[in-house]
Design a protein around this motif. Structure first.
Motif, PDB file in Angstrom:
ATOM      1  N   VAL A  41     -25.913   8.042  61.930  1.00 51.22           N
ATOM      2  CA  VAL A  41     -24.814   7.535  61.115  1.00 51.22           C
ATOM      3  C   VAL A  41     -23.744   8.618  61.049  1.00 51.22           C
ATOM      4  N   PHE A  42     -22.489   8.254  61.377  1.00 47.78           N
ATOM      5  CA  PHE A  42     -21.398   9.227  61.375  1.00 47.78           C
ATOM      6  C   PHE A  42     -20.562   9.175  60.097  1.00 47.78           C
ATOM      7  N   ASP A  43     -20.183   7.965  59.690  1.00 44.16           N
ATOM      8  CA  ASP A  43     -19.303   7.817  58.534  1.00 44.16           C
ATOM      9  C   ASP A  43     -19.712   6.608  57.716  1.00 44.16           C
ATOM     10  N   VAL A  44     -19.461   6.690  56.413  1.00 46.52           N
ATOM     11  CA  VAL A  44     -19.690   5.570  55.506  1.00 46.52           C
ATOM     12  C   VAL A  44     -18.479   5.458  54.597  1.00 46.52           C
ATOM     13  N   ALA A  45     -17.972   4.240  54.423  1.00 48.94           N
ATOM     14  CA  ALA A  45     -16.807   4.028  53.552  1.00 48.94           C
ATOM     15  C   ALA A  45     -16.945   2.696  52.828  1.00 48.94           C
ATOM     16  N   LEU A  46     -16.573   2.689  51.539  1.00 48.68           N
ATOM     17  CA  LEU A  46     -16.573   1.464  50.748  1.00 48.68           C
ATOM     18  C   LEU A  46     -15.122   1.025  50.553  1.00 48.68           C
ATOM     19  N   LEU A  47     -14.742  -0.119  51.123  1.00 45.66           N
ATOM     20  CA  LEU A  47     -13.360  -0.610  51.080  1.00 45.66           C
ATOM     21  C   LEU A  47     -13.316  -1.968  50.382  1.00 45.66           C
ATOM     22  N   SER A  48     -12.113  -2.343  49.989  1.00 42.37           N
ATOM     23  CA  SER A  48     -11.956  -3.580  49.226  1.00 42.37           C
ATOM     24  C   SER A  48     -11.681  -4.800  50.093  1.00 42.37           C
ATOM     25  N   HIS A  49     -11.431  -4.610  51.391  1.00 46.39           N
ATOM     26  CA  HIS A  49     -11.098  -5.742  52.259  1.00 46.39           C
ATOM     27  C   HIS A  49     -12.083  -5.841  53.421  1.00 46.39           C
ATOM     28  N   PRO A  50     -12.346  -7.057  53.862  1.00 47.26           N
ATOM     29  CA  PRO A  50     -13.187  -7.234  55.049  1.00 47.26           C
ATOM     30  C   PRO A  50     -12.424  -6.815  56.289  1.00 47.26           C
ATOM     31  N   PRO A  51     -13.111  -6.634  57.402  1.00 47.05           N
ATOM     32  CA  PRO A  51     -12.427  -6.278  58.642  1.00 47.05           C
ATOM     33  C   PRO A  51     -11.572  -7.436  59.139  1.00 47.05           C
ATOM     34  N   PRO A  52     -10.505  -7.130  59.867  1.00 43.14           N
ATOM     35  CA  PRO A  52      -9.688  -8.209  60.437  1.00 43.14           C
ATOM     36  C   PRO A  52     -10.536  -9.098  61.333  1.00 43.14           C
TER      37      PRO A  52
END
Length: 375
Positions: A41-52
């Protein structure tokens, strides 16, 4: 990408949390060159929008493992960037081999050793109990010329373990009674879970058993054991009594919810197929209700079920199934071939039968399996 809102609604948010936590822990072992057999695992991020939407699709049609939301909305979306394993999972890799005969026998031992290493190292450093070990959760990372690679169908790959959503790394739960969350892929459920219920303990032996099934899958080549034994069904009377015991005896509380929703009788077929494949276990639990019921049905004559005519004795059905599907003596062509392939690998038969022992205290450890295969 994981939709945390949807997972929270479904009560599976803990799976996402565990997947990321354990994945990051094991990624450190790869980064420090302690062990290369984990998907990094390289990166983890919690975002508010789904992917395009145009990024959600792969190859124009195949979706990612989480279904795309029906409309764009704000929420919690966990993005995890992991290394690409070009060979995919090992089960699909085997299915895609042109002749269905499996990998060359000469390649199997190094592959099995990398699978064992992933579990042994994770157990040593993080007390890992994966609880869902199967070829679907081992991936193949292309590594041409790497000193850490093994040959898989002639090409260089590193075998990598993944999917830690149901894993446990807490030392406090080692030796504790099993829980509902420890029962994952029903077909790979260790027999001691189904025989002992809450008397079964959380230990490394569950992963050892599941790895034994992986070894069998590699030897058979074409399919996992449950597909090979699809025609093998637990005799009705015996299946009914096992279900009654699981639902009524408090010893089996961890199984009750699974049994309640297992309308297809997968658990009964799984335990019965285990007995057919590897033999009826000696009584490793004195007075155990499941083993007592099994012994009683194997001895009694034909019985009548409500609304049904008399059927064949469970003993006769079991004997016939063993004649075809017993690993050690069954006549099925794929099992005969698996035995022949195992015989060409020093120690392979001993390891397979040792890892799949019904009793967890008699089951071979992964360290022992490694030593035998390395001789």
């Amino acid at each position: 990408v994981m939709d945390i809102f949807e997972m929270r609604t479904a009560g599976t948010e803990v799976i996402a949390r565990q997947e990321v936590q354990v994945g990051l822990q094991l990624s450190q072992l790869v980064a420090t060159s302690t062990c290369h057999n984990f998907v990094r695992v390289f990166d983890v991020a919690l975002l508010s929008h789904p992917p395009p939407q145009h990024l959600w699709q792969m190859n124009g049609s195949k979706e990612t493992s989480i279904q795309s939301p029906s409309e764009r909305r704000q929420g919690e979306y966990l993005y995890v960037r992991m290394e690409l394993c070009e060979g995919g999972d090992m089960e699909e890799f085997l299915r895609n081999l042109s002749d269905g005969s499996g990998l060359p026998t000469s390649e199997l031992c190094p592959i099995i050793l990398q699978m064992i290493d992933s579990l042994c190292v994770a157990q040593k450093h993080h007390a890992l109990r994966h609880f869902d070990v199967k070829l679907l959760n081992f991936f193949l990372k292309s590594a041409p010329g790497s000193p850490h690679a093994v040959k898989v169908d002639g090409d260089d790959y590193i075998v990598k373990l993944a999917d830690f959503g149901t894993a446990d790394t807490s030392k406090h739960t080692l030796g504790k009674p099993i829980e509902l969350g420890n029962i994952t892929t029903l077909e790979n459920c260790p027999p001691d879970f189904l025989v002992l219920g809450s008397s079964a303990r959380q230990s490394f032996s569950a992963d050892a058993y599941a790895l034994g099934l992986c070894v069998l899958h590699l030897l058979v080549g074409a399919m996992p054991y449950e597909e090979l034994m699809q025609a093998v069904k637990c005799p009705d009377d015996l299946a009914d009594e096992w279900s009654r015991i699981w639902m009524e005896d408090d010893q089996y509380l961890p199984l009750r919810r699974v049994v309640k929703y297992d309308s297809g009788g997968v658990l009964q077929d799984t335990l019965y197929r285990t007995f057919v494949l590897f033999g009826m276990p000696e009584s490793f639990a004195q007075g155990n209700p499941i083993l007592r019921a099994t012994e009683r049905h194997m001895k009694k004559g034909r019985g009548r079920r409500k609304g049904k005519r008399k059927g064949r004795r469970a003993k006769d059905i079991y004997r016939d199934h063993c004649c075809t599907y017993s690993y050690e003596s069954g006549s099925h062509d794929l099992l005969q071939r698996a035995r022949a392939r195992a015989a060409t690998i020093e120690g392979c038969t001993e390891v397979l039968l040792g890892l799949t022992r019904a009793s967890p205290t008699e089951r071979m450890s992964l360290d022992s399996a490694r030593r035998i295969l390395c001789i």
